[in-house]
Design a protein around this motif. Sequence first.
Motif, PDB file in Angstrom:
ATOM      1  N   UNK A  81       0.842  -1.204   0.000  1.00 26.57           N
ATOM      2  CA  UNK A  81       0.000   0.000   0.000  1.00 26.57           C
ATOM      3  C   UNK A  81       0.886   1.266   0.000  1.00 26.57           C
ATOM      4  N   UNK A  82       1.907   1.251   0.832  1.00 25.07           N
ATOM      5  CA  UNK A  82       2.854   2.380   0.888  1.00 25.07           C
ATOM      6  C   UNK A  82       3.443   2.647  -0.494  1.00 25.07           C
ATOM      7  N   UNK A  83       3.858   1.593  -1.149  1.00 28.49           N
ATOM      8  CA  UNK A  83       4.530   1.715  -2.437  1.00 28.49           C
ATOM      9  C   UNK A  83       3.576   2.265  -3.504  1.00 28.49           C
ATOM     10  N   UNK A  84       2.323   1.792  -3.466  1.00 24.16           N
ATOM     11  CA  UNK A  84       1.338   2.314  -4.420  1.00 24.16           C
ATOM     12  C   UNK A  84       1.152   3.809  -4.190  1.00 24.16           C
ATOM     13  N   UNK A  85       1.128   4.230  -2.934  1.00 31.96           N
ATOM     14  CA  UNK A  85       0.891   5.644  -2.640  1.00 31.96           C
ATOM     15  C   UNK A  85       2.112   6.514  -2.893  1.00 31.96           C
ATOM     16  N   UNK A  86       3.264   6.073  -2.413  1.00 33.21           N
ATOM     17  CA  UNK A  86       4.422   6.977  -2.510  1.00 33.21           C
ATOM     18  C   UNK A  86       4.979   7.035  -3.932  1.00 33.21           C
ATOM     19  N   UNK A  87       4.827   5.984  -4.706  1.00 31.80           N
ATOM     20  CA  UNK A  87       5.436   5.941  -6.040  1.00 31.80           C
ATOM     21  C   UNK A  87       4.411   5.699  -7.148  1.00 31.80           C
ATOM     22  N   UNK A  88       3.481   4.751  -6.928  1.00 32.43           N
ATOM     23  CA  UNK A  88       2.474   4.462  -7.954  1.00 32.43           C
ATOM     24  C   UNK A  88       1.667   5.701  -8.291  1.00 32.43           C
ATOM     25  N   UNK A  89       1.371   6.506  -7.272  1.00 34.44           N
ATOM     26  CA  UNK A  89       0.514   7.681  -7.469  1.00 34.44           C
ATOM     27  C   UNK A  89       1.048   8.613  -8.566  1.00 34.44           C
ATOM     28  N   UNK A  90       2.307   8.997  -8.470  1.00 34.50           N
ATOM     29  CA  UNK A  90       2.832   9.979  -9.434  1.00 34.50           C
ATOM     30  C   UNK A  90       3.095   9.342 -10.809  1.00 34.50           C
ATOM     31  N   UNK A  91       3.456   8.091 -10.814  1.00 37.50           N
ATOM     32  CA  UNK A  91       3.686   7.433 -12.107  1.00 37.50           C
ATOM     33  C   UNK A  91       2.339   7.245 -12.817  1.00 37.50           C
ATOM     34  N   UNK A  92       1.295   6.930 -12.052  1.00 43.80           N
ATOM     35  CA  UNK A  92      -0.064   6.850 -12.630  1.00 43.80           C
ATOM     36  C   UNK A  92      -0.470   8.199 -13.221  1.00 43.80           C
ATOM     37  N   UNK A  93      -0.195   9.260 -12.479  1.00 37.99           N
ATOM     38  CA  UNK A  93      -0.579  10.589 -12.949  1.00 37.99           C
ATOM     39  C   UNK A  93       0.231  10.997 -14.185  1.00 37.99           C
ATOM     40  N   UNK A  94       1.469  10.570 -14.254  1.00 38.44           N
ATOM     41  CA  UNK A  94       2.287  10.890 -15.440  1.00 38.44           C
ATOM     42  C   UNK A  94       1.637  10.288 -16.684  1.00 38.44           C
ATOM     43  N   UNK A  95       1.223   9.014 -16.569  1.00 45.08           N
ATOM     44  CA  UNK A  95       0.573   8.362 -17.711  1.00 45.08           C
ATOM     45  C   UNK A  95      -0.792   9.016 -17.973  1.00 45.08           C
ATOM     46  N   UNK A  96      -1.521   9.311 -16.896  1.00 44.98           N
ATOM     47  CA  UNK A  96      -2.854   9.932 -17.053  1.00 44.98           C
ATOM     48  C   UNK A  96      -2.746  11.291 -17.765  1.00 44.98           C
ATOM     49  N   UNK A  97      -1.805  12.117 -17.307  1.00 45.35           N
ATOM     50  CA  UNK A  97      -1.641  13.447 -17.916  1.00 45.35           C
ATOM     51  C   UNK A  97      -1.309  13.329 -19.406  1.00 45.35           C
ATOM     52  N   UNK A  98      -0.372  12.430 -19.729  1.00 43.77           N
ATOM     53  CA  UNK A  98       0.013  12.270 -21.135  1.00 43.77           C
ATOM     54  C   UNK A  98      -1.203  11.879 -21.970  1.00 43.77           C
ATOM     55  N   UNK A  99      -1.995  10.940 -21.432  1.00 45.50           N
ATOM     56  CA  UNK A  99      -3.179  10.459 -22.160  1.00 45.50           C
ATOM     57  C   UNK A  99      -4.236  11.558 -22.263  1.00 45.50           C
ATOM     58  N   UNK A 100      -4.462  12.255 -21.150  1.00 48.47           N
ATOM     59  CA  UNK A 100      -5.485  13.325 -21.133  1.00 48.47           C
ATOM     60  C   UNK A 100      -5.157  14.421 -22.134  1.00 48.47           C
ATOM     61  N   UNK A 101      -3.912  14.911 -22.033  1.00 49.00           N
ATOM     62  CA  UNK A 101      -3.551  16.045 -22.900  1.00 49.00           C
ATOM     63  C   UNK A 101      -3.240  15.602 -24.328  1.00 49.00           C
ATOM     64  N   UNK A 102      -3.044  14.312 -24.512  1.00 46.18           N
ATOM     65  CA  UNK A 102      -2.941  13.778 -25.875  1.00 46.18           C
ATOM     66  C   UNK A 102      -4.322  13.531 -26.473  1.00 46.18           C
ATOM     67  N   UNK A 103      -5.373  13.828 -25.706  1.00 44.50           N
ATOM     68  CA  UNK A 103      -6.734  13.761 -26.235  1.00 44.50           C
ATOM     69  C   UNK A 103      -7.315  12.358 -26.353  1.00 44.50           C
ATOM     70  N   UNK A 104      -6.828  11.409 -25.556  1.00 44.68           N
ATOM     71  CA  UNK A 104      -7.372  10.046 -25.628  1.00 44.68           C
ATOM     72  C   UNK A 104      -8.775   9.984 -25.016  1.00 44.68           C
ATOM     73  N   UNK A 105      -9.513   8.930 -25.375  1.00 45.72           N
ATOM     74  CA  UNK A 105     -10.846   8.727 -24.799  1.00 45.72           C
ATOM     75  C   UNK A 105     -10.715   8.354 -23.320  1.00 45.72           C
ATOM     76  N   UNK A 106     -11.776   8.651 -22.548  1.00 47.42           N
ATOM     77  CA  UNK A 106     -11.760   8.423 -21.095  1.00 47.42           C
ATOM     78  C   UNK A 106     -11.347   7.010 -20.703  1.00 47.42           C
ATOM     79  N   UNK A 107     -11.860   6.035 -21.450  1.00 51.40           N
ATOM     80  CA  UNK A 107     -11.561   4.637 -21.142  1.00 51.40           C
ATOM     81  C   UNK A 107     -10.049   4.347 -21.302  1.00 51.40           C
ATOM     82  N   UNK A 108      -9.460   4.971 -22.317  1.00 53.22           N
ATOM     83  CA  UNK A 108      -8.020   4.765 -22.550  1.00 53.22           C
ATOM     84  C   UNK A 108      -7.188   5.515 -21.518  1.00 53.22           C
TER      85      UNK A 108
END
Length: 334
Positions: A173-200
């Motif tokens: 749980x610690x690892x998901x929060x301290x590290x997974x969180x920002x790496x998830x957001x990095x992928x999310x931001x790239x996808x969001x601003x690259x205009x991908x569909x919500x599901x992607x």
Amino acid sequence: MTRSGIPGLEAPDPTLEAELRSRLDEVEEALQKAVRADFDFLTEAASHLIAAGGKRFRPMLALLAAQLGDPGAPEVVRAAVVCELTHLATLYHDDVMDEAPVRRGAQSANARWGNSIAILVGDFLFARAADIVAELGPEAVRIQARTFARLVHGQIAETVGPRDIDPVGHYLHVVAEKTGSLIATSARFGAMFGGLAGREVDALARYGETMGVAFQLSDDLLDIASDSEQSGKTPGTDLREGVPTLPVLYALAGDESDAASVRLREILSAGPVTEDTVHAEALGLLRESAALKRARETVRAYAEQARMELAPLPEVPARRALESLCDFIADRTN
Ligand code: IPE
Ligand code: IPE
Ligand code: MG
Ligand code: MG
């Protein structure tokens, strides 16, 4: 900084690789600009870890995710910069907390200028990240704020320890929060601003989160299994600081009765391993332990899970590059 050490850069497609190199150059330029301050000393201290090196894993993930949509959108580079600045800030603070002397193959900021400066420079970097994310709109600001809150939760949970819950579950749980969180957001931001569909976008965020867990667990393995040449950090820092990472938790939970396992459990159960000869002994025992092998298998399982999250995405070179990152994570500790 040399570029060859950036995971994901050697993409399985020359056009994609050239595109990523050019976008990473933009990220680099924007990073340097972002840390410029009116006070030369602050510019120097804030540039210190940028100049020292680093894999740029989070910007790379944002750029790769955007490649599945419109990679040329100007927000993508900004979002990548926000992720790296947030990461950098946490490194300045983390090295204070962990009393780490070396980072990215250079002296840590705390070793060079003391804790107060390292903390303040970390704060400055967060402020710069906030400034840039504001240009990306309120949703991005909210995502970044919540990501940062999760990351801090993780660092606090690690510091407080598992108390009376299962230590392995707590650590994951610690690892998901301290590290997974920002790496998830990095992928999310790239996808969001690259205009991908919500599901992607959601699939890529789940990929990032799971990949982030695998990434941190493999980093913990490197702390035990590698020399500082490979990691750019001081080996055995977690052991010295009493951070019970997965191999240590597996070793403590083991019931093998051979002399090495018994001795390892005896050392580890006594808390932080600070005495030099005992520290070297514990590292040697851990390197040969069944616990380390088991932790490697756990990393592999997370990397495979991350790969499966990519299923809803089209079969394009960027997806293959994201898949090859799973192999990089699974293999980097062997
Ligand atoms: C270090 O992250 C901290 C962890 C989350 C393991 P990285 O391994 O991405 O560090 P840099 O950016 O390459 O220095
Ligand atoms: C780094 O944690 C995670 C964050 C900075 C949030 P660690 O303390 O495990 O990472 P390293 O080994 O210092 O890079
Ligand atoms: Mg640390
Ligand atoms: Mg730490």
